[in-house]
Write a protein that holds these residues in place. Structure first.
Motif, PDB file in Angstrom:
ATOM      1  N   ASP A 138       0.846  -1.198   0.000  1.00  0.00           N
ATOM      2  CA  ASP A 138       0.000   0.000   0.000  1.00  0.00           C
ATOM      3  C   ASP A 138       0.881   1.248   0.000  1.00  0.00           C
ATOM      4  N   TYR A 139       0.992   1.882  -1.165  1.00  0.00           N
ATOM      5  CA  TYR A 139       1.881   3.040  -1.271  1.00  0.00           C
ATOM      6  C   TYR A 139       1.334   4.277  -0.584  1.00  0.00           C
ATOM      7  N   THR A 140       0.031   4.294  -0.242  1.00  0.00           N
ATOM      8  CA  THR A 140      -0.555   5.471   0.409  1.00  0.00           C
ATOM      9  C   THR A 140      -0.060   5.632   1.841  1.00  0.00           C
ATOM     10  N   ARG A 141       0.660   4.645   2.344  1.00  0.00           N
ATOM     11  CA  ARG A 141       1.229   4.746   3.698  1.00  0.00           C
ATOM     12  C   ARG A 141       2.414   5.709   3.724  1.00  0.00           C
ATOM     13  N   PHE A 142       2.892   6.104   2.554  1.00  0.00           N
ATOM     14  CA  PHE A 142       4.105   6.921   2.465  1.00  0.00           C
ATOM     15  C   PHE A 142       3.802   8.243   1.763  1.00  0.00           C
ATOM     16  N   ASP A 143       4.644   9.218   2.049  1.00  0.00           N
ATOM     17  CA  ASP A 143       4.577  10.531   1.403  1.00  0.00           C
ATOM     18  C   ASP A 143       5.697  10.577   0.360  1.00  0.00           C
ATOM     19  N   TRP A 144       5.337  10.645  -0.923  1.00  0.00           N
ATOM     20  CA  TRP A 144       6.298  10.486  -2.008  1.00  0.00           C
ATOM     21  C   TRP A 144       6.714  11.828  -2.596  1.00  0.00           C
ATOM     22  N   HIS A 145       8.015  12.031  -2.696  1.00  0.00           N
ATOM     23  CA  HIS A 145       8.582  13.233  -3.300  1.00  0.00           C
ATOM     24  C   HIS A 145       9.592  12.799  -4.365  1.00  0.00           C
ATOM     25  N   ILE A 146       9.496  13.397  -5.545  1.00  0.00           N
ATOM     26  CA  ILE A 146      10.395  13.076  -6.652  1.00  0.00           C
ATOM     27  C   ILE A 146      11.253  14.299  -6.956  1.00  0.00           C
TER      28      ILE A 146
ATOM     29  N   ALA B  45      23.036  19.840  -6.419  1.00  0.00           N
ATOM     30  CA  ALA B  45      21.647  20.115  -6.786  1.00  0.00           C
ATOM     31  C   ALA B  45      20.691  19.277  -5.940  1.00  0.00           C
ATOM     32  N   LEU B  46      21.039  18.029  -5.691  1.00  0.00           N
ATOM     33  CA  LEU B  46      20.191  17.168  -4.869  1.00  0.00           C
ATOM     34  C   LEU B  46      20.154  17.659  -3.427  1.00  0.00           C
ATOM     35  N   ASN B  47      21.263  18.152  -2.934  1.00  0.00           N
ATOM     36  CA  ASN B  47      21.284  18.713  -1.577  1.00  0.00           C
ATOM     37  C   ASN B  47      20.364  19.925  -1.464  1.00  0.00           C
ATOM     38  N   ALA B  48      20.308  20.737  -2.514  1.00  0.00           N
ATOM     39  CA  ALA B  48      19.419  21.901  -2.505  1.00  0.00           C
ATOM     40  C   ALA B  48      17.958  21.453  -2.431  1.00  0.00           C
ATOM     41  N   ALA B  49      17.625  20.393  -3.159  1.00  0.00           N
ATOM     42  CA  ALA B  49      16.258  19.866  -3.110  1.00  0.00           C
ATOM     43  C   ALA B  49      15.948  19.294  -1.727  1.00  0.00           C
ATOM     44  N   TRP B  50      16.909  18.599  -1.138  1.00  0.00           N
ATOM     45  CA  TRP B  50      16.705  18.036   0.208  1.00  0.00           C
ATOM     46  C   TRP B  50      16.403  19.146   1.220  1.00  0.00           C
ATOM     47  N   ARG B  51      17.152  20.245   1.142  1.00  0.00           N
ATOM     48  CA  ARG B  51      16.901  21.360   2.063  1.00  0.00           C
ATOM     49  C   ARG B  51      15.492  21.929   1.851  1.00  0.00           C
ATOM     50  N   ALA B  52      15.087  22.048   0.581  1.00  0.00           N
ATOM     51  CA  ALA B  52      13.764  22.606   0.287  1.00  0.00           C
ATOM     52  C   ALA B  52      12.655  21.677   0.774  1.00  0.00           C
ATOM     53  N   ILE B  53      12.843  20.378   0.622  1.00  0.00           N
ATOM     54  CA  ILE B  53      11.842  19.418   1.092  1.00  0.00           C
ATOM     55  C   ILE B  53      11.738  19.484   2.617  1.00  0.00           C
ATOM     56  N   GLU B  54      12.892  19.520   3.288  1.00  0.00           N
ATOM     57  CA  GLU B  54      12.909  19.617   4.741  1.00  0.00           C
ATOM     58  C   GLU B  54      12.153  20.862   5.211  1.00  0.00           C
ATOM     59  N   ALA B  55      12.401  21.966   4.523  1.00  0.00           N
ATOM     60  CA  ALA B  55      11.758  23.221   4.924  1.00  0.00           C
ATOM     61  C   ALA B  55      10.267  23.228   4.618  1.00  0.00           C
ATOM     62  N   GLY B  56       9.840  22.476   3.599  1.00  0.00           N
ATOM     63  CA  GLY B  56       8.447  22.513   3.174  1.00  0.00           C
ATOM     64  C   GLY B  56       7.545  21.507   3.846  1.00  0.00           C
ATOM     65  N   LEU B  57       8.090  20.558   4.585  1.00  0.00           N
ATOM     66  CA  LEU B  57       7.272  19.531   5.226  1.00  0.00           C
ATOM     67  C   LEU B  57       6.629  20.063   6.505  1.00  0.00           C
TER      68      LEU B  57
ATOM     69  N   LYS C 293       5.679  20.158  10.417  1.00  0.00           N
ATOM     70  CA  LYS C 293       6.555  19.844  11.543  1.00  0.00           C
ATOM     71  C   LYS C 293       6.303  18.459  12.116  1.00  0.00           C
ATOM     72  N   ASP C 294       5.083  17.955  11.937  1.00  0.00           N
ATOM     73  CA  ASP C 294       4.766  16.640  12.486  1.00  0.00           C
ATOM     74  C   ASP C 294       4.982  15.516  11.470  1.00  0.00           C
ATOM     75  N   ALA C 295       5.613  15.804  10.333  1.00  0.00           N
ATOM     76  CA  ALA C 295       5.844  14.774   9.312  1.00  0.00           C
ATOM     77  C   ALA C 295       6.813  13.723   9.849  1.00  0.00           C
ATOM     78  N   ASP C 296       6.500  12.465   9.578  1.00  0.00           N
ATOM     79  CA  ASP C 296       7.347  11.358  10.005  1.00  0.00           C
ATOM     80  C   ASP C 296       8.390  11.085   8.927  1.00  0.00           C
ATOM     81  N   PRO C 297       9.674  11.394   9.164  1.00  0.00           N
ATOM     82  CA  PRO C 297      10.693  11.206   8.126  1.00  0.00           C
ATOM     83  C   PRO C 297      10.872   9.748   7.707  1.00  0.00           C
TER      84      PRO C 297
END
Length: 451
Positions: free
Chosen positions: A43-51, A119-131, A133-137
């Motif tokens: 069940d993929y809906t158990r996860f929050d997917w970011h590409i 470039a991937l590190n920049a995306a990681w920072r943006a994802i971290e900032a956009g999630l 606060k209660d998101a489960d990593p």
């Protein structure tokens, strides 16, 4: 005893040992690959997917990739990193500005154009900032796709299965890579370009997939640059120790996989899903790409000591990682060894009394079967494996022809290793973007500074 006799014996012994080692490795990965079984999905809906899609001058391909992703996976968030593009990529990305599922991370000089890892590190920072606060990593999964990719629409269901992210022990998964031109036979390609495309497709879906099958057993699956998926929690752990998840090696994907293993995370290979990417249709760009990979592997050699001393990596995984890191250096050694053997053989044939015929009658006839068995065979077998497991419509002669072509194709890697070694000697480590077939012919593929 003449000095050339013991020297020849040493040369022959080294060549023989290299052949035996290579054949044993091929046999081991072949057996494990043929025994591999498919895993159930979940069940993929158990996860929050970011590409994440790094974009460096990708105006010709990025729109199509985004449309396919948004159509096939309407609930994913796609992060496009515009890494100081100069070809209109920014304008294409602006056309998706009204879609909340598409987020654009814009990088500009002097911070931009420092390689894919940056470039991937920049995306990681943006994802971290956009999630929130209660998101489960643990349940946030970040995938990395090339800008020319076509991702299997059922990918997330496969990755959510109990063998992959359905298991808490699995931190990262690499899916199978295919060549997109093989699914579009009507593309206007010449005969040699089609052959090169097919050889790359076979390479990723047969021998490379088989290597990953071995790594599944040793628990050392490597990440690839396209189609890698990682839990945010592990990326954060790597960043907590090293500052960022991705680092400066030209093989940033393999480097990330090593860091995950050193952190105690599990990695897996998913053959039940795939990502299709654009194959290279000319030899020169192919050599440049493989030289970057080879140099990246050489750079990752600095982690061998950490791997050897790690209590989190098993002995079998350590041996497999050491084999991979040693591979380009073995190729460097093997090239003069095999050329030396060929030169000695030519000398003996030319100096045999009675010429080639006498040499042949005196036992030379036994050499061609040995070359076929130990030289061509370990490469040619993959044509039959490719037909059996991937492309059953191919005839047996066509599969054997592809296998022999794979043997000749392997010499491209030998050239690339020497190019990589030369770059290492002169301290050149800039990241070179792989040119797209659709790129304007008048523009040279940009060279980015490595971090």
């Amino acid at each position: 005893m003449p000095t050339e006799i013991p020297s020849l014996a040493v040369l022959n012994t080294v060549a023989f040992l290299l052949c035996v080692y290579f054949c044993a490795y091929v046999l081991s990965i072949l057996v494990l690959h043929l025994r591999a079984r498919r895993a159930p999905g979940g069940d993929y809906t158990r996860f929050d997917w970011h590409i994440v899609v790094p974009c460096r001058n990708e105006a010709t391909v990025i729109a199509g990739t985004l449309r396919r992703l948004l159509h096939d996976m309407p609930d994913v968030t796609v992060w496009c990193v515009d890494d100081a593009s100069e070809d209109g990529t920014a304008a294409v990305l602006r056309s998706f500005a009204t879609d909340p599922r598409v987020r654009v991370v814009t990088r500009r000089p002097p911070d931009a154009a420092q390689g894919k890892g940056a470039a991937l590190n920049a995306a990681w920072r943006a994802i971290e900032a956009g999630l929130p606060k209660d998101a489960d990593p643990e349940r946030v999964v970040i995938g990395v796709l090339d800008a020319d990719s076509y991702l299997d629409p059922r990918c997330r269901a496969a990755l959510a299965g109990p063998r992959y992210f359905g298991s808490p022990a699995v931190a990262a998964v690499q899916i199978e890579v295919r060549m997109i031109q093989c699914a579009r036979p009507g593309l206007p390609l010449g005969r040699w370009a089609r052959l090169l495309v097919r050889l790359q497709d076979m390479e990723f879906r047969a021998p490379i997939a088989a290597m990953q099958s071995l790594r599944r057993h040793t628990r050392s699956v490597a990440m690839g640059g396209n189609g890698q998926f990682t839990r945010l929690s592990l990326l954060n752990q790597v960043a907590a120790e090293h500052g960022t998840p991705w680092h400066g090696a030209l093989l940033e994907d393999f480097e990330l996989g090593l860091h995950i293993l050193l952190q105690g995370g599990g990695t897996e290979y998913c053959a039940e899903s795939w990502v299709a990417q654009e194959a290279l249709t000319r030899v020169r760009p192919l050599i440049r790409q493989r030289a970057r990979w080879a140099q990246g592997s050489m750079q990752c050699g600095r982690y061998l000591t950490s791997v050897l001393h790690s209590r989190r990596i098993s002995n079998s995984a350590t041996l497999e990682i050491a084999h991979f890191l040693a591979a380009p250096w073995c190729q460097l050694v093997g090239t003069p060894v095999y050329l030396g053997c060929l030169g000695v053989l030519g000398w003996y044939v030319s100096h045999t009394v009675g010429g080639v015929g006498a040499w042949w009658s005196a036992g030379g006839w036994g050499l061609p079967p040995l070359v076929v068995l130990f030289g061509v065979g370990p490469f040619a077998v993959w044509g039959l494996v490719y037909r059996s497991r991937c492309e059953p419509h191919l005839s047996v002669p066509a599969a054997l022809g592809l296998g022999i072509g794979h043997w000749l194709y392997s010499y491209v890697q030998s050239v690339a290793v020497w190019v990589a070694f030369g770059r290492l000697l002169v301290s050149r480590s800039e990241w070179q973007k792989t040119a797209r077939a659709t790129d304007p012919t008048h523009r040279t593929a940009p060279r980015d500074r490595d971090t």
